[in-house]
Design a protein around this motif. Structure first.
Motif, PDB file in Angstrom:
ATOM      1  N   PHE A  92       6.116   1.130   9.038  1.00  0.00           N
ATOM      2  CA  PHE A  92       5.856   2.518   9.387  1.00  0.00           C
ATOM      3  C   PHE A  92       6.336   3.442   8.269  1.00  0.00           C
ATOM      4  CE2 PHE A  92       7.009   6.460  11.737  1.00  0.00           C
ATOM      5  CZ  PHE A  92       5.716   6.813  12.068  1.00  0.00           C
ATOM      6  N   ALA A  93       7.521   3.136   7.754  1.00  0.00           N
ATOM      7  CA  ALA A  93       8.045   3.955   6.659  1.00  0.00           C
ATOM      8  C   ALA A  93       7.140   3.855   5.442  1.00  0.00           C
ATOM      9  CB  ALA A  93       9.454   3.488   6.303  1.00  0.00           C
ATOM     10  N   PHE A  94       6.665   2.644   5.175  1.00  0.00           N
ATOM     11  CA  PHE A  94       5.755   2.463   4.051  1.00  0.00           C
ATOM     12  C   PHE A  94       4.512   3.321   4.233  1.00  0.00           C
ATOM     13  CE2 PHE A  94       2.511   0.392   1.564  1.00  0.00           C
ATOM     14  CZ  PHE A  94       3.183  -0.008   0.438  1.00  0.00           C
ATOM     15  N   THR A  95       3.995   3.339   5.458  1.00  0.00           N
ATOM     16  CA  THR A  95       2.816   4.149   5.728  1.00  0.00           C
ATOM     17  C   THR A  95       3.089   5.620   5.480  1.00  0.00           C
ATOM     18  OG1 THR A  95       2.470   2.548   7.470  1.00  0.00           O
ATOM     19  CG2 THR A  95       0.980   4.415   7.398  1.00  0.00           C
ATOM     20  N   ILE A  96       4.248   6.078   5.942  1.00  0.00           N
ATOM     21  CA  ILE A  96       4.590   7.491   5.719  1.00  0.00           C
ATOM     22  C   ILE A  96       4.609   7.811   4.236  1.00  0.00           C
ATOM     23  CG2 ILE A  96       6.457   9.174   5.884  1.00  0.00           C
ATOM     24  CD1 ILE A  96       7.193   8.023   8.521  1.00  0.00           C
ATOM     25  N   GLY A  97       5.262   6.898   3.456  1.00  0.00           N
ATOM     26  CA  GLY A  97       5.339   7.139   2.029  1.00  0.00           C
ATOM     27  C   GLY A  97       3.971   7.196   1.389  1.00  0.00           C
ATOM     28  N   SER A  98       3.090   6.254   1.766  1.00  0.00           N
ATOM     29  CA  SER A  98       1.794   6.243   1.095  1.00  0.00           C
ATOM     30  C   SER A  98       0.960   7.446   1.510  1.00  0.00           C
ATOM     31  CB  SER A  98       1.063   4.938   1.363  1.00  0.00           C
ATOM     32  OG  SER A  98       1.141   4.617   2.712  1.00  0.00           O
ATOM     33  N   PHE A  99       1.068   7.868   2.778  1.00  0.00           N
ATOM     34  CA  PHE A  99       0.327   9.060   3.197  1.00  0.00           C
ATOM     35  C   PHE A  99       0.832  10.294   2.458  1.00  0.00           C
ATOM     36  CE2 PHE A  99      -1.176   7.440   7.587  1.00  0.00           C
ATOM     37  CZ  PHE A  99      -2.029   6.581   6.936  1.00  0.00           C
ATOM     38  N   SER A 100       2.143  10.311   2.241  1.00  0.00           N
ATOM     39  CA  SER A 100       2.678  11.464   1.520  1.00  0.00           C
ATOM     40  C   SER A 100       2.166  11.487   0.080  1.00  0.00           C
ATOM     41  CB  SER A 100       4.201  11.418   1.546  1.00  0.00           C
ATOM     42  OG  SER A 100       4.720  12.356   0.665  1.00  0.00           O
ATOM     43  N   LEU A 101       2.080  10.307  -0.537  1.00  0.00           N
ATOM     44  CA  LEU A 101       1.579  10.277  -1.910  1.00  0.00           C
ATOM     45  C   LEU A 101       0.123  10.702  -1.978  1.00  0.00           C
ATOM     46  CD1 LEU A 101       2.788   7.241  -4.000  1.00  0.00           C
ATOM     47  CD2 LEU A 101       3.364   9.625  -4.166  1.00  0.00           C
ATOM     48  N   ILE A 102      -0.669  10.246  -0.973  1.00  0.00           N
ATOM     49  CA  ILE A 102      -2.079  10.651  -0.986  1.00  0.00           C
ATOM     50  C   ILE A 102      -2.197  12.154  -0.787  1.00  0.00           C
ATOM     51  CG2 ILE A 102      -4.289  10.349   0.172  1.00  0.00           C
ATOM     52  CD1 ILE A 102      -3.222   7.615   1.099  1.00  0.00           C
ATOM     53  N   GLY A 103      -1.303  12.720   0.003  1.00  0.00           N
ATOM     54  CA  GLY A 103      -1.352  14.154   0.237  1.00  0.00           C
ATOM     55  C   GLY A 103      -1.914  14.509   1.601  1.00  0.00           C
ATOM     56  N   LEU A 104      -1.560  13.703   2.595  1.00  0.00           N
ATOM     57  CA  LEU A 104      -2.007  14.029   3.949  1.00  0.00           C
ATOM     58  C   LEU A 104      -0.963  14.905   4.621  1.00  0.00           C
ATOM     59  CD1 LEU A 104      -3.375  10.628   5.253  1.00  0.00           C
ATOM     60  CD2 LEU A 104      -4.623  12.550   4.309  1.00  0.00           C
ATOM     61  N   PRO A 105      -1.366  15.882   5.418  1.00  0.00           N
ATOM     62  CA  PRO A 105      -0.387  16.623   6.197  1.00  0.00           C
ATOM     63  C   PRO A 105       0.129  15.723   7.307  1.00  0.00           C
ATOM     64  CG  PRO A 105      -2.614  17.305   6.747  1.00  0.00           C
ATOM     65  CD  PRO A 105      -2.729  16.344   5.619  1.00  0.00           C
TER      66      PRO A 105
END
Lengths: 83, 236, 119, 167, 125, 491, 80
Positions: free
Chosen positions: F366-379
């Motif tokens: 889950f943390a990994f997902t958060i990090g990757s979404f943040s890098l992509i630039g999702l709100p």
């Protein structure tokens, strides 16, 4: 003035040693060339200290006098398979 | 291979052009001293060291020296980490063979025995007189390390106790930082020269400079020794 | 003549830096490359020291009272070079240790034969 | 052969202190104190290597012979240099090199060291190896291939002094 | 007076330095070169440094230390180098007369196969 | 008042004393970096309000500024110092149970000194001192990249070392040239005299310095070392290298270009280089199978974005660039830590081997997902805000070039989204093999990961926590006169 | 001045020689000689501190470190 002549002779000696260091067929030959280059340079530095009239400069040649043979010994120990 | 050579020659030409353009702006041998005037004129009375290079190295720019010592520390530690091997084979497989061929000759062994204490003393001389004559902690440390190197070369089986080496290293590093922190406590600035300056051109002068140089000398000497020790793969 | 005088130290330092760069770019042996790094360091050191040199002046060490404060060279580059030499030695030692490890894994020092070192 | 730790320590300390005084060439009390402290510290590490014999090795007779030895050595060394200079400058280079063997009666390591060094610095000879009491010597102008003859020519002139100095 | 003596001694020393370099340049094999190199440069450096000490009397002791160190260390390095070159198989000059060294195993015995890598193999003393 | 020199002095003292603590007990030494960096973090937090009011200039040794080394603790410095000590603190917690390979004592010393180097770079106000700290950072990271002593690690370290030391030599040449002309090493002093020099001379000097810092920052033609080094180092070190070390290179470039040289003419070129770096990084990342290599290439891309935003050179642009530095540091540290532990559990670096881990290690994934979404630039993550502000800043400039640039940057983002979604899909929607023995991570691993994930969300939801500091930092970079005034007084 | 010029010339020649030598031992020897000449140049430039540091490092340590590294790897540079 006389020091300048000495420097000239020493420079010629360094060049001769350099030629040996470049030409020498085997590694020990080159090491001999560099080794006497170091010794000559030590004397050169003492004369330079006299030329500049600063006593403290002697310390540099003191370092070469004490340490220069360690490099040669390192190479020698490599060559005689001791290291 | 050919293209690589051509590309590198183009890079070298660009570099050479850059050098020519810049160096022509800095005239060689002309007086272009700016900030250093302050050091030359005020150095002796402010720091007490007659060797202005020393007073710049340890007082005006003492932080650089702290960094420099740290760099050497990192190199020694990193080298130990890179060359670390878990299992030490105790006995060499062919011990008898080594004995005679690896031994240095008698002249070298005896000579290094004789010279070893003298070289150590010489290193000590250089770093103790860092504020009076050329030289200082780093040069003296290198001389000390060369003395140990001589012993390593002359006696292939000898090694030093690594524990005590690292203790001396850390202690002298701590002395350096500790003097800095003392300066912070006593006069409000990190690494400030809080000790009395003494009379210039005598041994006991220049405040914290000789103390730091002695610490740096020991630190550098033992670090370089441990570098050589790790490279040779001796010790435990 | 003054042209030679003005340029000789710059030629020394620039020449050493260029030779070092040449080794790094062209030579394939790792230890040669490390020798090249050493040359670059030396060249930069000469550059720094000769920036601080002033013709006809002496070293900034007031060991006797004969020396006039207006008659000494710039001490700062010398202090910088001391630091730079130490850093050079540190990098050299670390580089050689890593080279030893690389040799241990690949049994060769030739960078064109080591997959991870091609660039 | 080995003497007590204390006497070896003291010998080392004396030598180191003399070196310090020569290096500083001053008799200011600060220098002397610092020198003494550092000599004392370094002698702790170094005495084990520096000397094997301690105070008993230093005798008046030894010192006297050592002083006698110095001019002999220098005379040989200057002779050596003119010899080499002659050979080098001479257009034909009259050399006849070879490696010969000589025997020595010296026992102590330091004596052998000094003998080897002296031989290296004197006319036309260069020590290559010391094996027990045999010295192998490169001779630039071999006069005799015999062991005893070579020993007489090369080694004897130093040995008689060294035997007394490091008895 | 001491100026003249000093310069004289220094001059002799410098001349010997030059002769040493010439010897190293001219002589035929390593051992002969070492002979010339060691003797002449040692004495040359010794004399020129002592000469400087005589010219400036205040420097004498320091010069003496330098000179004595050179006198002591140079033969050691020459010896080590000669031994190393013999052991590593550098041949004597063709016209050499005699080679006693072959009879001694200390000179000839070398490690025939060098293990290429031995980090951490050599144990403690 | 706390003296900022403690920020460097204390960790150094701790690092030097680790061998001594090691004599007492082998257990203590791994907690020392945690203590040191925690103290650092607290000190830097305490300094923030003070500095927002008035920047602190501390001289080392007690002489007045142009004559001695001084630390200039402005908003930018304290922002980066806080970031560095914070991430370092979290990573050092992670390392307690992650690093098992001997000699752990040396790992902790090197790690702590790496942090000292990074903090020193951002705080110092003297250009040679900058070089020295830069060397501390570089040399310790060379050693740490080779820490595992395996084939890839040593080769990557060798490559990094050769290129890095050439870069350092270039920096030193630049410093020498600056000293040769201005006769001073204080950055503010040089900045105040910069106009007196010949422009060609300045350009070449700047080129040397930017090449040097660019190698550390991995700007496009100089980025050959990064993928290898970042992927073969221990994961905790990869996190630090990606999160912090390359940012110090960016800091160096920014300091040189904005504060010292005031080189507005090359900013467009820098923006262009940044864009090139972005495209190349993302395109290479898309083709990778190895997850750590993928993250490393993604770092190159993100650095490109940061450099691009720096090149915009309006206050909004620099602000956005700094924001991107913060959000990328947090996200990339999180990704490397999480990925590192997953690799440790699975035993393979390939993306395919992560299949189905979402069920076995829910929190880490889950943390990994958060990090990757943040890098992509999702709100609503931090990356969204930073990317949005970059786009906004580029729009504000009203130059057609920048509009084209921003279009390319958006394409790069889409590529980025592509590969990150692929990994997330692998994690959650594919069936994996041999997953029976795999369990959730332990406490020391989870705490830093969780804190980083929470920070990303908090900053994403409430960016005003840090915008004040970021705006002040942007002002510090753009207003040279202010910086010179703090150090030299008056003017 | 002419001496300095000759010394610089020698130094450059030695550096080029270090590039050319295939035997790494010879390259290291040339490297040591370059360090020696550098030290004299520092001496000429009135920087005894630096000359001393270069001497202390270049005389023994650098050579020895290189030699040890060559000992642990291989001696000859092999092209291709």
């Amino acid at each position: 003035m006389i020091l300048i002549i000495f420097f000239g002779i020493i420079t010629v000696a360094v060049v001769l040693a350099l030629i040996r260091a470049l030409k020498g067929p085997t590694s020990p030959d080159r090491v001999v060339g560099v080794d006497i280059m170091v010794t000559i340079t030590t004397a050169f530095m003492v004369l330079l200290a006299l030329f500049f009239k600063r006593r403290i400069y002697l310390d540099v040649s003191l370092i070469y006098a004490v340490l220069s043979f360690i490099g040669v010994i390192a190479i020698a120990r490599y060559l005689d398979r001791g290291l | 291979m050919r293209t690589r050579k051509i590309i590198s020659i183009i890079i070298l030409l660009i570099l050479a052009g850059g050098f020519i353009l810049t160096f022509s702006q800095i005239p060689f041998g002309k007086d272009k001293i700016n900030v250093a005037h302050y050091y030359i004129s005020k150095g002796i009375e402010e720091t007490g060291a007659v060797n202005i290079v020393t007073s710049v190295v340890l007082n005006y720019r003492g932080f650089d020296t702290l960094g420099e010592v740290t760099v050497l520390f990192i190199a020694a530690i990193g080298l130990g980490a890179v060359l670390f091997t878990e299992k030490r084979v105790q006995k060499h497989a062919s011990k008898s063979k080594d004995d005679k061929t690896k031994k240095a000759s008698l002249i070298l062994r005896t000579g290094s025995n004789l010279l070893f204490p003298l070289i150590l003393l010489f290193g000590a001389y250089i770093f103790v007189h860092g504020h009076l004559t050329p030289g200082g902690g780093f040069q003296g440390g290198a001389v000390i390390a060369s003395g140990f190197l001589l012993m390593y070369l002359a006696f292939p089986k000898q090694s030093i106790n690594k524990k005590s080496l690292s203790v001396v290293e850390s202690l002298s590093g701590l002395i350096f930082v500790g003097i800095g922190l003392f300066g912070l406590i006593f006069s409000g600035y990190f690494l400030s020269n809080f000790l009395p300056k003494g009379i210039p051109n005598t041994l006991f002068s220049a405040g914290i400079i000789p103390i730091i140089y002695i610490a740096v000398g020991f630190k550098v000497g033992f670090e370089l020794t441990s570098v050589i020790d790790d490279l040779l793969g001796r010790g435990k | 003549m003054s042209l030679i005088y003005n340029w000789m130290y710059y030629i020394a330092s620039g020449g050493l830096i260029l030779i070092g760069m040449y080794i790094i770019l062209v030579k394939t042996n790792l230890i040669k490359i490390i020798i090249g790094l050493n040359f670059i360091d030396t060249g930069v050191n000469i550059l720094l020291v000769c920036i601080g040199y002033v013709k006809g002046r002496t070293a900034p060490i007031f060991s006797t009272s004969r020396i006039n404060p207006t008659n000494v060279v710039d001490p700062v580059p010398q202090a910088l070079v001391l630091t730079a030499i130490v850093i050079g030695v540190a990098v050299l030692a670390l580089a050689l240790s890593i080279a030893i490890k690389v040799y241990e894994h690949n049994k060769t020092l030739n960078v064109t034969k080591i997959r991870g070192l091609k660039w | 052969m080995k003497s007590g730790k204390v006497s070896r320590y003291i010998v080392t300390l004396i030598f180191l202190f003399i070196l310090w005084v020569l290096l500083t060439t001053t008799l200011a009390w600060e220098e002397l104190t610092t020198g003494f402290i550092f000599s004392a510290i370094i002698a702790i590490f170094g005495y084990n290597y520096f000397t094997k014999r301690g105070l008993s090795g230093i005798t008046l007779k030894g010192i006297f012979y050592f002083l006698l030895y110095i001019p002999v050595f220098f005379w040989e060394m200057i002779k050596a240099n003119f010899d080499v200079a002659y050979r080098v400058v001479h257009p034909k280079m009259p050399i006849k090199p070879g490696i010969v063997q000589i025997k020595t009666t010296l026992k102590s390591d330091i004596a052998k060291l000094i003998l080897g060094n002296s031989i290296t610095l004197t006319p036309g000879t260069l020590t290559i190896e010391i094996a027990e009491d045999n010295l192998l010597i490169h001779w630039i102008n071999v006069k005799t291939k015999d062991i005893h003859g070579a020993t007489d020519i090369i080694g004897k002139r130093f040995e008689k002094y060294l035997k007394v100095i490091f008895k | 007076m001491n100026q003249i003596i000093g310069y004289l001694i220094t001059g002799v020393g410098v001349a010997f330095l030059f002769l040493g370099a010439l010897g190293v340049f001219r002589l035929p094999d390593v051992y002969n070169r070492l002979q010339a190199g060691t003797k002449c440069t040692t004495l040359g450096a010794f004399l020129s440094i002592i000469g400087v000490g005589i010219i400036e009397p205040a420097w004498f002791f320091k010069c003496l230390v330098i000179a004595v160190f050179i006198l002591f260390t140079n033969p050691i390095s020459a010896h080590a180098l000669a031994r190393a070159s013999y052991k590593s198989g550098v041949k004597l000059w063709d016209k050499s007369v005699v080679d006693k060294c072959k009879e001694f195993e200390e000179c000839t015995k070398v490690d025939p196969v060098r293990e290429p890598f031995s980090n951490g193999v050599e144990g403690k003393k | 008042m706390v003296n900022p020199s403690l920020l460097i002095g204390l960790p150094l003292a701790f690092a030097f004393s680790i061998p001594l603590f090691g004599l007492i007990s082998k257990k203590i030494e791994k907690y020392i970096p945690i203590i040191a960096l925690f103290i650092n973090m607290v000190i830097s937090f305490m300094l923030i309000p003070q500095i927002l009011k008035k920047p602190i200039v501390v001289s080392i040794g007690g002489w007045s500024p142009p004559f001695c080394i001084n630390l200039v603790v402005g908003p930018l410095g304290i922002l980066l110092a806080t970031l560095i000590s914070g991430i370092g603190f979290l990573v050092s917690i992670y390392a307690v149970s992650y690093i098992k390979e001997e000699p752990t004592e040396k790992y902790h010393i090197l790690f702590l000194l790496l942090m000292v180097g990074a903090i020193g770079i951002v705080l110092t106000g003297d250009i040679f001192n900058l070089f020295v700290f830069f060397e501390i950072l570089c040399i310790s990271s060379y050693a740490l990249v080779a820490y595992y002593k395996d084939k890839e690690g040593t080769e990557a370290a060798m490559k990094y070392l050769i290129q890095g030391s050439v870069g350092s030599s270039f920096i030193l040449i630049g410093v020498a040239l600056l000293y040769g002309f201005f006769g001073t090493l204080n950055m503010a002093d040089i900045a105040s005299r910069i106009t007196s020099a010949n422009p060609t001379y300045l350009f070449i000097t700047l080129a040397f310095l930017i090449t040097g810092f660019g190698i550390e920052a991995a700007i496009f033609p100089l980025n050959a070392w990064l993928p290898d080094a970042h992927s073969s180092a221990p994961s905790s070190i990869s996190a630090i290298l990606s999160g912090i070390a390359i940012k110090t290179g960016v800091y160096g470039v920014a300091r040189m270009v904005y504060t010292i040289f005031n080189a507005n003419s090359i900013l467009l070129f820098i923006a262009f280089l940044g864009l090139l770096t972005l495209l190349i990084g993302e395109m290479c990342a898309f083709r990778q199978d190895d997850i750590k290599r993928l993250l490393a290439y993604s770092s190159i891309g993100q650095i490109g974005l940061i450099i691009f935003a720096l090149g915009i050179a309006t206050s909004l642009g620099v602000f956005a660039s700094l924001f991107q530095i913060v959000s990328h540091a947090l996200a990339k540290a999180l990704l490397f830590l999480a990925a590192g532990y997953m690799i440790y559990r699975v035993g393979s670096k390939s993306i395919a081997s992560l299949n189905g881990l979402g069920k076995k290690m829910p929190l880490t994934s889950f943390a990994f997902t958060i990090g990757s979404f943040s890098l992509i630039g999702l709100p609503p993550f931090a990356g969204f805000v930073s990317k949005l502000s970059i786009v906004y800043a580029a729009m504000q400039v009203k130059k057609p070039v920048f509009l084209a640039f921003i279009a390319i940057a958006l394409i790069a983002t889409i590529i980025e989204a592509g590969y990150f979604f692929k990994i997330v899909q692998n994690l959650y929607f594919k069936e994996g093999k041999n997953l029976d023995k795999i369990t959730e991570s332990s406490g020391y691993i989870l705490i830093p990961i969780a804190i980083l994930a929470i920070l990303i969300i908090v900053i994403g939801v409430h960016p005003q926590f840090i915008t004040g500091l970021l705006k002040a930092s942007a002002r510090e970079l753009l207003e040279r006169a202010g910086y010179i005034g703090w150090v030299l007084g008056g003017t | 001045m002419i001496f300095q010029l000759i010394l610089i010339f020698i130094m450059i020649i030695l550096a080029v020689a270090a590039v050319i030598f295939k035997d790494l031992i010879n390259a290291v020897v040339a490297c040591a000689a370059v360090s020696l000449i550098t030290s004299i140049l520092f001496y000429f430039l009135q920087a005894p501190d630096v000359a001393m540091a270069e001497a202390a490092i270049g005389a023994g340590l650098t050579t020895a470190i290189f030699i040890i590294a060559i000992r642990k790897t291989e001696r000859h540079e092999k092209e291709k």
